[in-house]
Design a protein around this motif. Structure first.
Motif, PDB file in Angstrom:
ATOM      1  N   LEU A  85      30.997 -31.817  -2.343  1.00  0.00           N
ATOM      2  CA  LEU A  85      32.112 -32.500  -2.921  1.00  0.00           C
ATOM      3  C   LEU A  85      32.022 -32.708  -4.474  1.00  0.00           C
ATOM      4  CD1 LEU A  85      34.768 -33.547  -1.597  1.00  0.00           C
ATOM      5  CD2 LEU A  85      33.618 -35.843  -1.739  1.00  0.00           C
ATOM      6  N   ALA A  86      30.859 -32.977  -5.033  1.00  0.00           N
ATOM      7  CA  ALA A  86      30.776 -33.021  -6.432  1.00  0.00           C
ATOM      8  C   ALA A  86      31.156 -31.792  -7.006  1.00  0.00           C
ATOM      9  CB  ALA A  86      29.440 -33.679  -6.889  1.00  0.00           C
ATOM     10  N   LEU A  87      30.474 -30.649  -6.529  1.00  0.00           N
ATOM     11  CA  LEU A  87      30.505 -29.481  -7.144  1.00  0.00           C
ATOM     12  C   LEU A  87      32.008 -28.740  -6.841  1.00  0.00           C
ATOM     13  CD1 LEU A  87      27.281 -27.764  -5.825  1.00  0.00           C
ATOM     14  CD2 LEU A  87      27.580 -28.737  -8.103  1.00  0.00           C
ATOM     15  N   ILE A  88      32.436 -29.099  -5.539  1.00  0.00           N
ATOM     16  CA  ILE A  88      33.948 -28.620  -5.521  1.00  0.00           C
ATOM     17  C   ILE A  88      34.841 -29.175  -6.455  1.00  0.00           C
ATOM     18  CG2 ILE A  88      35.773 -28.730  -3.854  1.00  0.00           C
ATOM     19  CD1 ILE A  88      33.959 -28.630  -1.691  1.00  0.00           C
ATOM     20  N   LEU A  89      34.752 -30.585  -6.653  1.00  0.00           N
ATOM     21  CA  LEU A  89      35.473 -31.291  -7.806  1.00  0.00           C
ATOM     22  C   LEU A  89      35.179 -30.830  -9.056  1.00  0.00           C
ATOM     23  CD1 LEU A  89      35.712 -34.793  -6.015  1.00  0.00           C
ATOM     24  CD2 LEU A  89      37.604 -33.081  -5.676  1.00  0.00           C
ATOM     25  N   LEU A  90      34.032 -30.892  -9.467  1.00  0.00           N
ATOM     26  CA  LEU A  90      33.741 -30.656 -10.982  1.00  0.00           C
ATOM     27  C   LEU A  90      34.388 -28.905 -11.246  1.00  0.00           C
ATOM     28  CD1 LEU A  90      32.361 -31.221 -13.716  1.00  0.00           C
ATOM     29  CD2 LEU A  90      30.370 -30.243 -12.924  1.00  0.00           C
ATOM     30  N   PHE A  91      33.635 -28.176 -10.329  1.00  0.00           N
ATOM     31  CA  PHE A  91      33.736 -26.642 -10.547  1.00  0.00           C
ATOM     32  C   PHE A  91      35.370 -26.273 -10.467  1.00  0.00           C
ATOM     33  CE2 PHE A  91      29.249 -25.531  -9.443  1.00  0.00           C
ATOM     34  CZ  PHE A  91      28.745 -26.059 -10.777  1.00  0.00           C
TER      35      PHE A  91
END
Lengths: 279, 310
Positions: A85-91
């Motif tokens: 989730l963190a990667l999806i939101l950041l990237f």
């Protein structure tokens, strides 16, 4: 006079319909939870009754905690879902910023390329994903799941966040540029805080399928130490199919975290939707 | 990346590449390239122990050779039934619930909305298992409830019978996902401007006729999106059948969907070995079906609906 009475009738009708459907929606969930706290005899003799002091029992939860691996499944699921989730939101936000903020050649083409992934299920590439993961030596490694879920979640994330970022006024960003902020600073300190509601919407929509997924854990990470809670519960139910107390307790534990997360985010979900994110 | 026409500073704009790179590389590496590679593998197979390009042989085997075709057509027709039941029940119920919720005078809306969405967030493991318990004659929850309302004689072990298992599973899936069209359409109904509805009320268009004449045409694009999401979800379904009926999609393959067929083919089960290339072929067929559905929707439905959009 007449109008208010018909409004009243209509109101009662609406409540009856919605209340009736709510009952249908919640009944199976309630059935699991109330029976998880009962003795085996009471589960069978009175399945629809809430636990009484006489029939109350925690034997199912004791069976599960004696095995202990449920906690590690839970940690695996939380790790995979959280990091993805963190990667999806950041990237996703970074790409959405590039697509909404700058005019450059290929902009529309890249947006279309990413948007294609919204409709095409990543599961159809499983054959090649497994080969890739095997050749990278990432079988039974949570990193493989994180990468797959990140790829799966990015298209919707980029799409929704791009729509939202288009609505941010240019004056604000230009003021930042005049003050000498770098493009990165503008993104992180000016734009990201403003799209928080959209980020919450994306989070809810991408988190639920990741937490609940059975397919990729089954294929990419079936080992004991990398099982997620969905896969773990599935295997557990298979093994303990006769121990109803344990199964119902396991199901109750599997419901709780996702229910809490949903209750925290549900207001944000509708707000994000009505703000025009998905049109 | 020339920036000659841009109104932004003309310095080399590396930051655009930096912003795009992580998303594009992960998406390409784990989604686009594997999908393309799966499509490519559907054109290869082992011939005399060596890997060879076989053209569309795998596809003709899948569609015509009885050892494959029986399972394939069975799974495809089951998938169609699964989809039709969703379209007939899930979306109309979702629209009706959304229409009731969108009434501005109604109280408890937040409670109803949240409660009805709860099944959608549950994992298939929970949903499949609890419905198996409820419908099981062993535990007797469904039979005793039906007896209480005077329908006891109608009960049958639906999930265990060939003629009813698929319908029972479809209904379970409808139960689980009704929240999705409901929430999308609810959001669409809320975003209809008040002036439009006030104008309708001035003209005496209220209640149900207001819903059908004014609101429904305005939310048609959202209903279209809900339908295409249902289509993609249904033709990609696997989990519910796997959880409730196992990889064999029993009884006697009557609940087999393309997803479970793909799983058995690719990974093998019991005595059958997994077959990568036929697995890739089935995945490619599913891809083509979904692509066909999405394109049909985009070209024929969505384009016509745009006209009504505000």
């Amino acid at each position: 006079m007449f109008r208010s009475r018909s409004d009243l009738v209509r109101g009662i009708g609406a409540h009856a319909a919605l209340g009736g459907y709510t009952l249908i929606a919640l009944f199976p969930v309630a059935l699991i939870v109330i029976n998880a706290f009962k003795s085996r005899a009471a589960i069978f003799s009175e399945p629809l009754m809430p636990p009484t002091p006489k029939s109350f029992s925690l034997i199912g939860f004791e069976t599960i905690s004696a095995r202990g691996d449920f906690i590690s499944y839970f940690i695996n699921s939380a790790t995979v879902t959280g990091v993805s989730l963190a990667l999806i939101l950041l990237f996703g936000a970074m790409a959405a910023f590039a697509l909404s903020e700058y005019r450059f050649r290929g902009n529309a083409l890249i947006a279309l390329y990413v948007a294609l992934g919204i409709m095409i299920p990543i599961r159809l590439g499983t054959v090649a994903i497994l080969q890739l993961v095997v050749s990278a030596g990432l079988v039974n490694n949570l990193v493989a799941l994180v990468l797959v879920y990140t790829a799966q979640g990015l298209p919707l994330s980029v799409f929704i966040l791009t729509e939202f970022m288009r609505q941010i006024s240019a004056d604000l960003k230009d003021a930042g540029r005049i003050d000498g902020l770098s493009e990165y600073k503008i993104f992180f300190t000016l734009v990201l805080p403003l799209v928080r509601p959209a980020i919450a919407t994306v989070a809810v929509f991408t988190m639920i399928p990741i937490w609940n997924d059975l397919w990729f854990p089954l294929i990419l990470a079936p080992a004991e130490q990398t099982k997620t809670i969905t896969l773990g519960a599935q295997v557990f139910i298979g093994q303990f199919v006769t121990d109803w107390n344990a199964v119902l307790a396991a199901l109750t534990l599997a419901i709780v975290p996702v229910l809490i997360l949903y209750l925290l985010f549900s207001r944000q979900l509708v707000r994000g939707l009505t703000a025009g994110a998905v049109k | 990346m020339s920036s000659a026409k841009s109104d932004r500073p003309p310095s080399p704009r590396w930051h655009i590449a930096v912003f795009l790179a992580p998303a594009l590389s992960i998406y390409s590496a784990l989604m686009v390239i594997p999908l393309a590679s799966t499509l490519k593998q559907s054109l290869y197979n082992h011939v005399d122990d060596t890997l060879a390009f076989v053209g569309f042989d795998n596809f003709s085997k899948l569609l015509l050779d009885p050892t494959w075709a029986t399972s394939f057509w069975n799974a495809l027709s089951n998938n169609l039934v699964f989809f039709v039941i969703h379209m007939l029940l899930q979306n109309p119920i979702g629209i009706a619930l959304a229409a009731l919720l969108a009434n501005p005078k109604l109280r408890l809306v937040r409670f109803y909305r949240t409660a009805i969405f709860v099944p959608t967030i549950l994992s298939f493991v929970i949903v499949g298992f609890v419905w198996k318990l409820i419908l099981s004659p062993l535990w007797g929850v469904a039979p005793s409830i039906m007896k209480a309302i005077g329908l006891g004689g109608l009960f049958a072990p639906w999930l265990g019978r060939e003629d009813s298992a698929l319908i029972a599973l479809s209904l379970v899936s409808v139960w689980q996902f009704v929240g999705m069209p409901m929430i999308l359409i609810y959001a669409a109904l809320l975003s209809i401007p008040d002036e439009v509805l006030e104008a309708a009320e001035c003209d005496g268009v209220t209640g149900w006729s207001q819903f059908f004449k004014i609101k429904l045409p305005l939310i048609l694009p959202t209903i279209g999106i809900a339908s295409i999401l249902t289509f993609v979800g249904n033709f990609n379904a696997f989990d519910l059948v796997y959880v409730a009926q196992g990889a064999q999609a029993g009884p006697n393959y009557s609940t087999d969907l393309l997803g479970t067929f793909l799983y058995r083919t690719f990974f093998g089960f019991q005595l059958q070995l997994g077959d990568t290339y036929m697995g890739a072929t089935i995945a490619s067929m599913m891809f083509l079906l979904i692509l066909f559905g999405v394109c049909t929707y985009l070209f024929f439905v969505q384009r016509r609906l745009q006209r009504y959009q505000l």
